[in-house]
Write a protein that holds these residues in place. Structure first.
Motif, mmCIF file in Angstrom:
data_model
loop_
_atom_site.group_PDB
_atom_site.id
_atom_site.type_symbol
_atom_site.label_atom_id
_atom_site.label_comp_id
_atom_site.label_asym_id
_atom_site.label_seq_id
_atom_site.Cartn_x
_atom_site.Cartn_y
_atom_site.Cartn_z
ATOM 1 N N GLY A 11 2.403 79.113 -4.159
ATOM 2 C CA GLY A 11 3.754 78.696 -4.578
ATOM 3 C C GLY A 11 4.018 78.999 -6.036
ATOM 4 O O GLY A 11 4.629 78.209 -6.742
ATOM 5 N N LEU A 56 0.805 77.895 -19.198
ATOM 6 C CA LEU A 56 0.251 79.253 -19.286
ATOM 7 C C LEU A 56 1.325 80.159 -19.895
ATOM 8 O O LEU A 56 1.390 80.309 -21.112
ATOM 9 N N LEU A 59 7.005 82.265 -22.550
ATOM 10 C CA LEU A 59 8.292 82.899 -22.844
ATOM 11 C C LEU A 59 8.830 83.617 -21.614
ATOM 12 O O LEU A 59 8.071 84.271 -20.891
ATOM 13 N N ALA A 258 -2.405 72.296 -0.709
ATOM 14 C CA ALA A 258 -2.751 72.948 0.566
ATOM 15 C C ALA A 258 -3.394 74.296 0.258
ATOM 16 O O ALA A 258 -2.695 75.303 0.083
ATOM 17 N N VAL A 260 -5.365 77.561 1.068
ATOM 18 C CA VAL A 260 -5.680 78.413 2.220
ATOM 19 C C VAL A 260 -7.100 78.966 2.058
ATOM 20 O O VAL A 260 -7.446 79.524 1.010
ATOM 21 N N LYS A 324 -5.332 81.262 -23.909
ATOM 22 C CA LYS A 324 -4.169 80.410 -24.238
ATOM 23 C C LYS A 324 -4.645 79.243 -25.088
ATOM 24 O O LYS A 324 -5.573 78.520 -24.710
ATOM 25 N N ILE A 394 -0.714 82.696 -27.397
ATOM 26 C CA ILE A 394 -1.490 83.615 -26.552
ATOM 27 C C ILE A 394 -2.351 84.424 -27.506
ATOM 28 O O ILE A 394 -1.829 85.068 -28.437
ATOM 29 N N ALA A 487 2.170 89.017 -7.940
ATOM 30 C CA ALA A 487 2.195 89.902 -9.108
ATOM 31 C C ALA A 487 1.231 91.077 -8.974
ATOM 32 O O ALA A 487 1.420 92.109 -9.638
HETATM 33 C C1 LIG Z 1 -2.631 83.763 -21.002
HETATM 34 C C2 LIG Z 1 -1.416 84.201 -20.213
HETATM 35 C C3 LIG Z 1 -0.161 84.060 -20.778
HETATM 36 C C4 LIG Z 1 0.975 84.480 -20.091
HETATM 37 N N1 LIG Z 1 2.187 84.352 -20.691
HETATM 38 C C5 LIG Z 1 3.299 84.805 -20.059
HETATM 39 C C6 LIG Z 1 4.573 84.667 -20.667
HETATM 40 O O1 LIG Z 1 4.727 84.122 -21.777
HETATM 41 N N2 LIG Z 1 5.658 85.134 -19.986
HETATM 42 C C7 LIG Z 1 5.541 85.703 -18.742
HETATM 43 O O2 LIG Z 1 6.568 86.116 -18.172
HETATM 44 N N3 LIG Z 1 4.334 85.834 -18.134
HETATM 45 C C8 LIG Z 1 3.216 85.392 -18.753
HETATM 46 N N4 LIG Z 1 2.002 85.479 -18.126
HETATM 47 C C9 LIG Z 1 1.919 86.104 -16.789
HETATM 48 C C10 LIG Z 1 2.375 85.159 -15.649
HETATM 49 O O3 LIG Z 1 1.844 83.873 -15.801
HETATM 50 C C11 LIG Z 1 1.950 85.724 -14.286
HETATM 51 O O4 LIG Z 1 2.146 87.103 -14.205
HETATM 52 C C12 LIG Z 1 2.734 85.021 -13.172
HETATM 53 O O5 LIG Z 1 2.404 83.660 -13.166
HETATM 54 C C13 LIG Z 1 2.453 85.645 -11.812
HETATM 55 O O6 LIG Z 1 3.250 84.975 -10.853
HETATM 56 P P1 LIG Z 1 2.779 84.881 -9.317
HETATM 57 O O7 LIG Z 1 3.757 83.996 -8.636
HETATM 58 O O8 LIG Z 1 2.559 86.231 -8.772
HETATM 59 O O9 LIG Z 1 1.341 84.190 -9.375
HETATM 60 P P2 LIG Z 1 0.904 82.774 -9.919
HETATM 61 O O10 LIG Z 1 1.852 82.276 -10.934
HETATM 62 O O11 LIG Z 1 -0.526 82.912 -10.318
HETATM 63 O O12 LIG Z 1 0.999 81.835 -8.650
HETATM 64 C C14 LIG Z 1 0.078 81.931 -7.580
HETATM 65 C C15 LIG Z 1 -0.057 80.557 -6.967
HETATM 66 O O13 LIG Z 1 -0.924 80.633 -5.834
HETATM 67 C C16 LIG Z 1 -1.730 79.473 -5.785
HETATM 68 N N5 LIG Z 1 -2.923 79.789 -5.003
HETATM 69 C C17 LIG Z 1 -3.966 80.576 -5.364
HETATM 70 N N6 LIG Z 1 -4.861 80.634 -4.352
HETATM 71 C C18 LIG Z 1 -4.349 79.894 -3.337
HETATM 72 C C19 LIG Z 1 -4.803 79.592 -2.025
HETATM 73 N N7 LIG Z 1 -5.974 80.069 -1.552
HETATM 74 N N8 LIG Z 1 -4.044 78.782 -1.232
HETATM 75 C C20 LIG Z 1 -2.859 78.293 -1.694
HETATM 76 N N9 LIG Z 1 -2.392 78.553 -2.938
HETATM 77 C C21 LIG Z 1 -3.126 79.347 -3.736
HETATM 78 C C22 LIG Z 1 -2.018 79.181 -7.248
HETATM 79 O O14 LIG Z 1 -2.387 77.825 -7.425
HETATM 80 C C23 LIG Z 1 -0.679 79.530 -7.900
HETATM 81 O O15 LIG Z 1 0.172 78.416 -7.973
HETATM 82 C C24 LIG Z 1 0.841 85.043 -18.787
HETATM 83 C C25 LIG Z 1 -0.417 85.162 -18.211
HETATM 84 C C26 LIG Z 1 -1.546 84.762 -18.898
HETATM 85 C C27 LIG Z 1 -2.901 84.914 -18.271
#
Ligand SMILES: Cc1cc2nc3c(=O)[nH]c(=O)nc-3n(C[C@H](O)[C@H](O)[C@H](O)COP(=O)(O)OP(=O)(O)OC[C@H]3O[C@@H](n4cnc5c(N)ncnc54)[C@H](O)[C@@H]3O)c2cc1C
Length: 512
Positions: A11, A56, A59, A258, A260, A324, A394, A487
């Motif tokens: 999510g 995390l 911005l 939850a 997976v 971070k 960061i 992502a």
């Molecule tokens: C240090 C750092 C700083 C950053 N700063 C920025 C910023 O300032 N601005 C910006 O735009 N981006 C930033 N990013 C990047 C950004 O956080 C990610 O690219 C973004 O969160 C990716 O979104 P997502 O929905 O694909 O994945 P995620 O945000 O990682 O969400 C994935 C979700 O899946 C859940 N999950 C994982 N495994 C399971 C499982 N087996 N079952 C159920 N749920 C699960 C996790 O708990 C998580 O909630 C930063 C990243 C890092 C590492």
């Protein structure tokens, strides 16, 4: 018996965007999130009593307009404390450089020639980023005959590239392939400008400004919102909150806590998931919005995949180099007169950024890390007790797999504080509490493989139709019924929702 039409694993902002888009197409969607709250990398946390920061990501730089409008995020409560955030490239002598608006550059000693060269370079980069931006809002094309590509749309995008003209098109190709340091050193002489741009190009990447193809990452960053940065009101958790409310309003069922553990396969197709509690949920469509390597290697397993493909999923590179830092401060630090409501960048030259990266190549902590600092409490109330401040930074580059993780964390914290103290004398004396998340802490806490910003390095060999692998680049995977939406897929990371939206579009188009 199917529990719903589609199960989304994860999510985060991509999972939520995908869910809302699919629900709007009439499907019954369930999102399963391992953490206690939705949002993934978009969260606001209280890391010390009364001190709050974005947990995390801090911005907004590439939140997809389709997601903002399609989910009506403003109506669901997303507001901004600051938009068009200016950047201050800090100088240890107080001769800071301020970058604001698309072309503004102001600094003591900045020559007219550099100012003009910066405006020319920036304008060219923004034009190239405008050409790239539409590619981010669609499934990457497949390099195969009758691949089902959206040829009309691709032709339009091709025209956009052609419209650059012959000269600029050549320059565009050169820029895609070149390293950012070469361009900066060709065009600019001011180290503050060069350092800030080298920092931006390599933020979240596992490469330095002298690594091949590093300039394309700067173009990718600018493709977001033409480089405009924003601080959400209440921190990044506000984005997750608005998306959660929008998804709920669209009829999506959201389950936190939850996790997976397996993707279930019946015959030769995905048919549901099993949680780590043993509970099973069934659906004809399983969409993974988590890391692709984890999806294939741990949730699906080799028995359901072609051996060669399974092996290649283990080779998806996902090294993270960003740490971070959160500080609870009993007063406002003075960065030698810099405006605390701007984004403060410590990256005094290309060489300092490159040296910080050199260290992590050998799993070491750099002596002089580079960083992006935000003072969330300077952007709104509620982020720190009265008169006090929270600091969010960061810090790069941090080793993702050092020999001794605890020692590396302590060493990295010391190096970061040393850098901060050099730019804001007396800051150390204001610290009440410090928290540093290294890439391996980020991996453990947020499920980001290697702690990588993009859930898989964003580098030319893992972009577009190669992301995360050619066989899964259009969001469908070789396992029928299993799709990707996080992502780790095109166009990569950031608090954007683009991959999730693209995946939903593709599913709607293919499954009609
Ligand atoms: C240090 C750092 C700083 C950053 N700063 C920025 C910023 O300032 N601005 C910006 O735009 N981006 C930033 N990013 C990047 C950004 O956080 C990610 O690219 C973004 O969160 C990716 O979104 P997502 O929905 O694909 O994945 P995620 O945000 O990682 O969400 C994935 C979700 O899946 C859940 N999950 C994982 N495994 C399971 C499982 N087996 N079952 C159920 N749920 C699960 C996790 O708990 C998580 O909630 C930063 C990243 C890092 C590492």
């Amino acid at each position: 018996m199917p529990s719903c039409d589609a199960i989304i694993i994860g999510g985060g902002t991509n999972g939520l965007a995908c869910a809302a888009r699919l629900a709007a197409s009439g499907r019954r969607v369930t999102v399963l999130e391992a953490a206690p709250a939705m949002g993934g990398g978009a969260s606001t946390v209280e890391f010390a009593p009364g001190y709050r920061v974005s947990g995390l990501a801090h911005l907004v730089l590439n939140l997809d307009p389709r997601v903002v409008q399609g989910m009506d995020l403003a109506r669901h409560g997303l507001g901004y404390a600051t938009t068009n955030l200016a950047t201050t490239a800090l100088s240890a002598t107080g001769d800071h450089l301020r970058l604001d608006g698309p072309f503004g550059a102001h600094a003591p000693g900045l020559s007219e020639a550099d100012r003009a060269a910066w405006a020319a370079l920036r304008s060219r980069l923004l034009a190239f980023a405008r050409v790239l931006a539409p590619f981010n809002a669609m499934a990457p094309p497949r390099i195969a005959r009758r691949a089902g590509n959206d040829t009309l749309r691709l032709a339009k995008l091709g025209l956009g590239v052609r419209a650059l003209g012959k000269e600029e098109f050549r320059e565009f190709l050169r820029m895609i392939l070149i390293n950012v340091a070469d361009v900066l050193e060709d065009d600019l002489t001011d180290d503050r400008l060069r350092g800030a741009l080298a920092f931006d190009a390599t933020l979240g990447a596992w490469l330095g400004p002298r690594s091949p193809n590093s300039l394309i990452l700067l173009l990718n960053r600018l493709a977001g919102a033409q480089g405009a940065l924003a601080v959400p009101q209440g921190g990044m958790g506000a984005v997750a909150g608005a998306m959660t409310r929008a998804a709920t309003a669209a009829g999506v069922a959201l389950r936190c806590g939850a996790k997976v553990a397996r993707v279930l396969v019946t015959g030769d197709a995905a048919s549901g998931v099993m949680l780590d509690t043993g509970e099973e949920l069934h659906a004809p469509l399983v969409i993974s919005a988590i890391n692709p390597r984890v999806t294939f290697q741990r949730l699906v397993g080799p028995q359901h995949l072609d051996a060669g493909f399974f092996t290649r999923t283990g080779h998806i590179r996902s090294r993270g180099g960003a740490a971070k830092l959160h500080l609870a401060l009993k007063g406002l630090p003075d960065f030698r007169g810099a405006d605390p409501t701007t984004r403060l960048v410590i990256a005094p030259s290309v060489g300092v950024v490159e040296n910080a990266f050199n260290a992590v190549k050998y799993a070491e902590v750099p002596d002089a890390p580079v960083m992006e600092v935000i003072l969330p409490s300077a952007h709104g109330t509620g982020m720190a007790p009265d008169g006090c401040h929270s600091l969010s930074a960061i810090v790069q580059f941090a080793p993702h797999a050092p020999e001794n993780p605890d020692a590396a964390r302590a060493q990295m914290l010391e190096a970061a504080l040393r850098q901060l103290e050099a730019h804001a004398p007396g800051l150390r004396g204001l610290i009440l509490h410090a928290e540093l998340l290294m890439p391996y802490d980020i991996a453990a806490k947020f499920g980001m493989e290697g702690g990588n910003w993009h859930h898989g390095e964003l580098a030319v060999e893992q972009m577009l139709f190669l992301r995360p692998l050619p066989e899964a680049a259009q969001y469908a995977t070789p396992l029928p019924g299993l799709w990707l939406a996080g992502a780790g897929s095109h166009p990569g990371g950031g608090i954007s929702g683009a991959a999730g939206w693209n995946a939903a579009d593709r599913i709607i188009k293919v499954l009609k």
